[in-house]
Write a protein that holds these residues in place. Structure first.
Motif, mmCIF file in Angstrom:
data_model
loop_
_atom_site.group_PDB
_atom_site.id
_atom_site.type_symbol
_atom_site.label_atom_id
_atom_site.label_comp_id
_atom_site.label_asym_id
_atom_site.label_seq_id
_atom_site.Cartn_x
_atom_site.Cartn_y
_atom_site.Cartn_z
ATOM 1 N N ASP A 93 0.839 -1.203 0.000
ATOM 2 C CA ASP A 93 0.000 0.000 0.000
ATOM 3 C C ASP A 93 0.874 1.253 0.000
ATOM 4 N N LEU A 94 1.956 1.229 0.768
ATOM 5 C CA LEU A 94 2.887 2.350 0.780
ATOM 6 C C LEU A 94 3.508 2.568 -0.599
ATOM 7 N N ALA A 95 3.845 1.473 -1.275
ATOM 8 C CA ALA A 95 4.448 1.583 -2.607
ATOM 9 C C ALA A 95 3.482 2.242 -3.587
ATOM 10 N N ALA A 96 2.204 1.879 -3.525
ATOM 11 C CA ALA A 96 1.215 2.496 -4.408
ATOM 12 C C ALA A 96 1.027 3.972 -4.076
ATOM 13 N N LEU A 97 1.032 4.283 -2.783
ATOM 14 C CA LEU A 97 0.909 5.672 -2.344
ATOM 15 C C LEU A 97 2.099 6.493 -2.828
ATOM 16 N N ILE A 98 3.298 5.955 -2.650
ATOM 17 C CA ILE A 98 4.513 6.656 -3.051
ATOM 18 C C ILE A 98 4.541 6.893 -4.558
ATOM 19 N N ALA A 99 4.134 5.893 -5.333
ATOM 20 C CA ALA A 99 4.137 6.033 -6.792
ATOM 21 C C ALA A 99 3.208 7.153 -7.240
ATOM 22 N N ALA A 100 2.028 7.241 -6.610
ATOM 23 C CA ALA A 100 1.063 8.278 -6.982
ATOM 24 C C ALA A 100 1.575 9.666 -6.609
ATOM 25 N N ILE A 101 2.142 9.795 -5.400
ATOM 26 C CA ILE A 101 2.652 11.099 -4.958
ATOM 27 C C ILE A 101 3.848 11.513 -5.806
ATOM 28 N N ASP A 102 4.726 10.569 -6.116
ATOM 29 C CA ASP A 102 5.907 10.870 -6.912
ATOM 30 C C ASP A 102 5.518 11.384 -8.304
ATOM 31 N N ALA A 103 4.550 10.710 -8.925
ATOM 32 C CA ALA A 103 4.112 11.122 -10.262
ATOM 33 C C ALA A 103 3.496 12.515 -10.224
ATOM 34 N N LEU A 104 2.691 12.787 -9.196
ATOM 35 C CA LEU A 104 2.042 14.090 -9.100
ATOM 36 C C LEU A 104 3.030 15.185 -8.739
ATOM 37 N N ASP A 105 3.847 14.958 -7.706
ATOM 38 C CA ASP A 105 4.706 16.020 -7.195
ATOM 39 C C ASP A 105 5.761 16.445 -8.220
ATOM 40 N N LEU A 106 6.225 15.495 -9.037
ATOM 41 C CA LEU A 106 7.201 15.815 -10.073
ATOM 42 C C LEU A 106 6.525 16.079 -11.415
ATOM 43 N N TRP A 107 5.210 16.076 -11.406
ATOM 44 C CA TRP A 107 4.363 16.397 -12.575
ATOM 45 C C TRP A 107 4.720 15.541 -13.780
ATOM 46 N N ARG A 108 4.792 14.226 -13.542
ATOM 47 C CA ARG A 108 5.076 13.272 -14.609
ATOM 48 C C ARG A 108 3.762 12.786 -15.199
ATOM 49 N N LYS A 109 3.216 13.582 -16.107
ATOM 50 C CA LYS A 109 1.891 13.304 -16.653
ATOM 51 C C LYS A 109 1.832 12.005 -17.430
ATOM 52 N N GLU A 110 2.965 11.586 -17.979
ATOM 53 C CA GLU A 110 2.980 10.355 -18.764
ATOM 54 C C GLU A 110 2.977 9.103 -17.903
ATOM 55 N N ASN A 111 3.218 9.269 -16.607
ATOM 56 C CA ASN A 111 3.281 8.136 -15.696
ATOM 57 C C ASN A 111 1.877 7.591 -15.449
ATOM 58 N N ALA A 140 0.682 6.341 -12.917
ATOM 59 C CA ALA A 140 0.194 6.647 -11.564
ATOM 60 C C ALA A 140 -0.288 8.089 -11.438
ATOM 61 N N PHE A 141 -0.085 8.910 -12.468
ATOM 62 C CA PHE A 141 -0.398 10.339 -12.369
ATOM 63 C C PHE A 141 -1.884 10.614 -12.121
ATOM 64 N N PRO A 142 -2.825 9.995 -12.832
ATOM 65 C CA PRO A 142 -4.250 10.267 -12.552
ATOM 66 C C PRO A 142 -4.626 9.936 -11.106
ATOM 67 N N GLY A 143 -4.087 8.829 -10.592
ATOM 68 C CA GLY A 143 -4.346 8.493 -9.198
ATOM 69 C C GLY A 143 -3.765 9.531 -8.256
ATOM 70 N N GLY A 144 -2.613 10.102 -8.628
ATOM 71 C CA GLY A 144 -2.007 11.155 -7.824
ATOM 72 C C GLY A 144 -2.878 12.398 -7.773
ATOM 73 N N ILE A 145 -3.505 12.743 -8.913
ATOM 74 C CA ILE A 145 -4.417 13.887 -8.953
ATOM 75 C C ILE A 145 -5.590 13.654 -8.008
ATOM 76 N N ALA A 146 -6.194 12.472 -8.073
ATOM 77 C CA ALA A 146 -7.326 12.155 -7.189
ATOM 78 C C ALA A 146 -6.899 12.173 -5.727
ATOM 79 N N LEU A 147 -5.729 11.626 -5.465
ATOM 80 C CA LEU A 147 -5.204 11.589 -4.100
ATOM 81 C C LEU A 147 -5.001 13.005 -3.560
ATOM 82 N N ASP A 148 -4.473 13.886 -4.391
ATOM 83 C CA ASP A 148 -4.229 15.265 -3.977
ATOM 84 C C ASP A 148 -5.538 15.979 -3.658
ATOM 85 N N GLU A 149 -6.560 15.747 -4.469
ATOM 86 C CA GLU A 149 -7.855 16.380 -4.225
ATOM 87 C C GLU A 149 -8.454 15.890 -2.911
#
Length: 384
Positions: free
Chosen positions: A160-178, A180-189
């Motif tokens: 679960d931590l790995a999935a969380l980290i992947a989403a935050i990493d994609a969002l925080d570094l703005w890796r739109k092609e990743n 995990a990025f859409p999940g990061g957007i939802a997580l941030d909201e």
């Protein structure tokens, strides 16, 4: 060894505190929204540690290092050098390019770490101080990668931590092609909708609540939930966490909204509100909606007749049951209703609860000159 963490007040900063809490018992977490506030907050910790007898660890994550903070790092090193007992440990994990630039200006330019491309380290001449900068990694991932610097055990729920980290990493570094990025957007909201408006920083439940929310969201992302499904699940996840927190609450009413249920518990807190000399209770950084509900319950219970909430940006909100809220607000260039009024700090901002008290107390309750209560005091200046 006691562990204190200072971290950013955003998703990556809370991700870092969630990872840290999974790897060690964190005594206290300080969330700082503005990089300009890191210096004063860090200075308070250095002063505290200078007086501490036992060795402690201070973990700093996701904080842009500005000039005042770097000066504090140097003072920490000087303080540690003077200690005769065990040294304090300082671990700084950052990923901002501006931090590297500021360090270089101060003669502390980070040097590349040969065994890990992209990672650099600044040397303070003290083995108890570790400062790492890794620009291609979010702070949450850095905290997991470098956990050996502070951890006491391996974390549970690593998937679960790995999935969380992947989403935050994609969002925080703005890796739109990743992926995990859409999940990061939802997580941030979900994070911003729930992180500070319900259980405020400073309350013992705050980090427990946010970390539980992030871990549950990480689990749903690991299970393949879409952003829409995660958004729909968020309310149910939050309700389960609140039910757990309020399981032993004597006055909980599950028929109320989450905010109203939590307000009852927060109103009993001795950590969120500090008494001033005149009996006014002061809080710092509470969400305005939550402050309104909590202050009402506090005054209904007879704990005080006036409450004031100070925001980081320097605004003050007074509530009272005796018509004195407006009196308080007028002292801070404000106005409003007799029992609900607002003003603004002279300095324009506050960086901590202690700072807010230091600015509000002398205005609400100015010190009287010695002997001013004497009936003969006025005669000293009489020129008749």
């Amino acid at each position: 060894m006691r562990l204190t963490q200072i971290t950013h007040h955003d998703l990556d900063g809370y991700g870092a505190s969630t990872v840290a809490a999974a790897c060690a018992e964190v005594d206290r977490v300080i969330h700082v929204p503005r990089y300009s506030d890191v210096g004063p907050v860090f200075e308070e910790e250095v002063k505290r540690l200078a007086k501490a007898q036992a060795s402690e660890t201070l973990l700093m994550t996701d904080l842009g290092l500005e000039e005042q903070t770097i000066a504090g790092l140097k003072r920490f090193a000087a303080m540690n050098k003077k200690r005769e007992s065990e040294k304090h440990r300082l671990v700084v994990l950052d990923h901002h390019a501006s931090s590297s630039e500021q360090l270089a200006r101060q003669g502390l330019e980070p040097a590349p770490v040969a065994e890990r491309p992209g990672l650099s380290r600044s040397d303070f001449g003290d083995p108890a101080i570790t400062l790492l900068i890794e620009e291609d990694s979010c702070a949450t991932a850095m905290t997991m990668t470098h956990r050996a610097l502070f951890a006491t055990h391996e974390p549970e729920r690593q998937e679960d931590l790995a999935a969380l980290i992947a989403a935050i990493d994609a969002l925080d570094l703005w890796r739109k092609e990743n992926a995990a990025f859409p999940g990061g957007i939802a997580l941030d909201e979900i994070f911003w909708e729930n992180a500070t408006g319900l259980i405020p920083p400073g309350h013992p439940w705050h980090d427990r609540f946010v970390s539980a929310l992030l871990l549950a969201a990480g689990q749903r992302l690991r299970e393949g939930a879409t952003p829409a499904q995660l958004e729909q699940d968020a309310v149910a996840i939050r309700t389960r966490i609140v039910n757990d927190l309020l399981a032993d609450a004597p006055d909980d009413d599950a028929n109320l909204t989450t905010r109203s249920r939590l307000a009852r518990a927060l109103a009993r807190s001795d950590t969120l509100f500090r008494p001033l000399k005149d009996g006014t209770l002061l809080s710092f950084g509470l969400d305005s909606g939550m402050f309104q509900r909590v202050s009402d319950r506090i005054m209904e219970a007879g704990r005080t007749k006036r409450v004031v909430n100070v925001q980081r940006m320097g605004t003050l909100s007074f509530r009272s049951v005796d018509g004195t809220a407006l009196d308080g607000a007028r002292l801070f260039r404000g106005g409003g209703h007799r029992d609900a009024a607002g003003g603004r700090l002279q300095s324009g901002s506050a960086f901590s609860l202690a700072d807010a008290i230091a600015q509000v107390e002398p205005v609400l309750n100015p010190e009287k000159p010695a002997g001013s209560d004497s009936p003969f005091a006025a005669l000293k200046n009489w020129k008749g």
